[in-house]
Write a protein that holds these residues in place. Sequence first.
Motif, PDB file in Angstrom:
ATOM      1  N   THR A 101      -2.588  -0.489   7.570  1.00 57.19           N
ATOM      2  CA  THR A 101      -2.467  -0.231   6.135  1.00 57.19           C
ATOM      3  C   THR A 101      -3.521   0.773   5.721  1.00 57.19           C
ATOM      4  O   THR A 101      -4.509   0.990   6.429  1.00 57.19           O
ATOM      5  CB  THR A 101      -2.633  -1.529   5.329  1.00 57.19           C
ATOM      6  N   GLY A 102      -3.298   1.424   4.562  1.00 61.78           N
ATOM      7  CA  GLY A 102      -4.238   2.407   4.056  1.00 61.78           C
ATOM      8  C   GLY A 102      -3.829   3.809   4.444  1.00 61.78           C
ATOM      9  O   GLY A 102      -2.654   4.092   4.693  1.00 61.78           O
ATOM     10  N   GLN A 103      -4.810   4.722   4.503  1.00 63.89           N
ATOM     11  CA  GLN A 103      -4.506   6.087   4.908  1.00 63.89           C
ATOM     12  C   GLN A 103      -5.679   6.687   5.672  1.00 63.89           C
ATOM     13  O   GLN A 103      -6.846   6.374   5.411  1.00 63.89           O
ATOM     14  CB  GLN A 103      -4.120   6.967   3.713  1.00 63.89           C
ATOM     15  N   ILE A 104      -5.335   7.542   6.619  1.00 58.85           N
ATOM     16  CA  ILE A 104      -6.330   8.188   7.467  1.00 58.85           C
ATOM     17  C   ILE A 104      -6.013   9.674   7.527  1.00 58.85           C
ATOM     18  O   ILE A 104      -4.852  10.091   7.445  1.00 58.85           O
ATOM     19  CB  ILE A 104      -6.356   7.591   8.890  1.00 58.85           C
ATOM     20  N   PHE A 105      -7.073  10.460   7.677  1.00 57.07           N
ATOM     21  CA  PHE A 105      -6.926  11.900   7.885  1.00 57.07           C
ATOM     22  C   PHE A 105      -7.495  12.200   9.259  1.00 57.07           C
ATOM     23  O   PHE A 105      -8.687  11.959   9.513  1.00 57.07           O
ATOM     24  CB  PHE A 105      -7.673  12.676   6.801  1.00 57.07           C
TER      25      PHE A 105
END
Length: 240
Positions: free
Chosen positions: A99-103
């Motif tokens: 879950t969430g977001q990553i770059f």
Amino acid sequence: MRGLPLIAAAALAASGCALPPAAGPGGLVGTLDVDGPNAYLNRVPARAGERVHLGDRVSTGPGTSVKVLLGASGSVQLDENTDPDFFREAGCLVVHFFTGQIFVDGTGICVHGPDFAARQNSRVQYARFGTRIEIVVLEGSATMQRPTTVSLTQYDHYSITGGRPDGPPRRLARQEIEGRIAWRAQYFATRTRVRPSPQPPSQPQPTGSPQQPPPQPQPTGPRWTPKTGQSWTPEIRSGR
């Protein structure tokens, strides 16, 4: 026999294929950089400079971002409320998140979730909220391996809901792509971040004697002397 891995690596480099980032001694993946109070390494509060190894989980809470610095291979930046694991599979460093977001800034890095898998080259963001995955390519390319095989290039947007693609990749304007990754600018701007206080800050007091009220202006005409709690009347001075 010892020369075979070097020969294979040279062949890959000659063919133009990027070599995947290799884990360091003891399965070292990288080093943490932290901005915010809620960073965790294997569920234990983490600080900048701690090392991440294969099998570790890095997670963030509210108001916190973490970068996993992969050395010369790039970095993985987590937004708040994100929880990836790091491991190796088929010679690829895998970032597996739920879950969430990553770059992800790097080449030959694999990014997996429960219902998708991709291998990327350059700078790509992955966001997962509920059953929806959104992938945007800022630079370079990414190859989707699951649920279907799709190639993404610069400024492409691709989404998956419930394990099914929502359609073919969609090309976005650069401004829209940058807007989707604008959360990154909230972090690491300075090394010391000042967070809002729940109460107004108290006024600073000068050192030395207690603070005195500023002197009252002196009139050039009638002279008067104010008295606390009383009214005042001007004292008329004779010109003689």
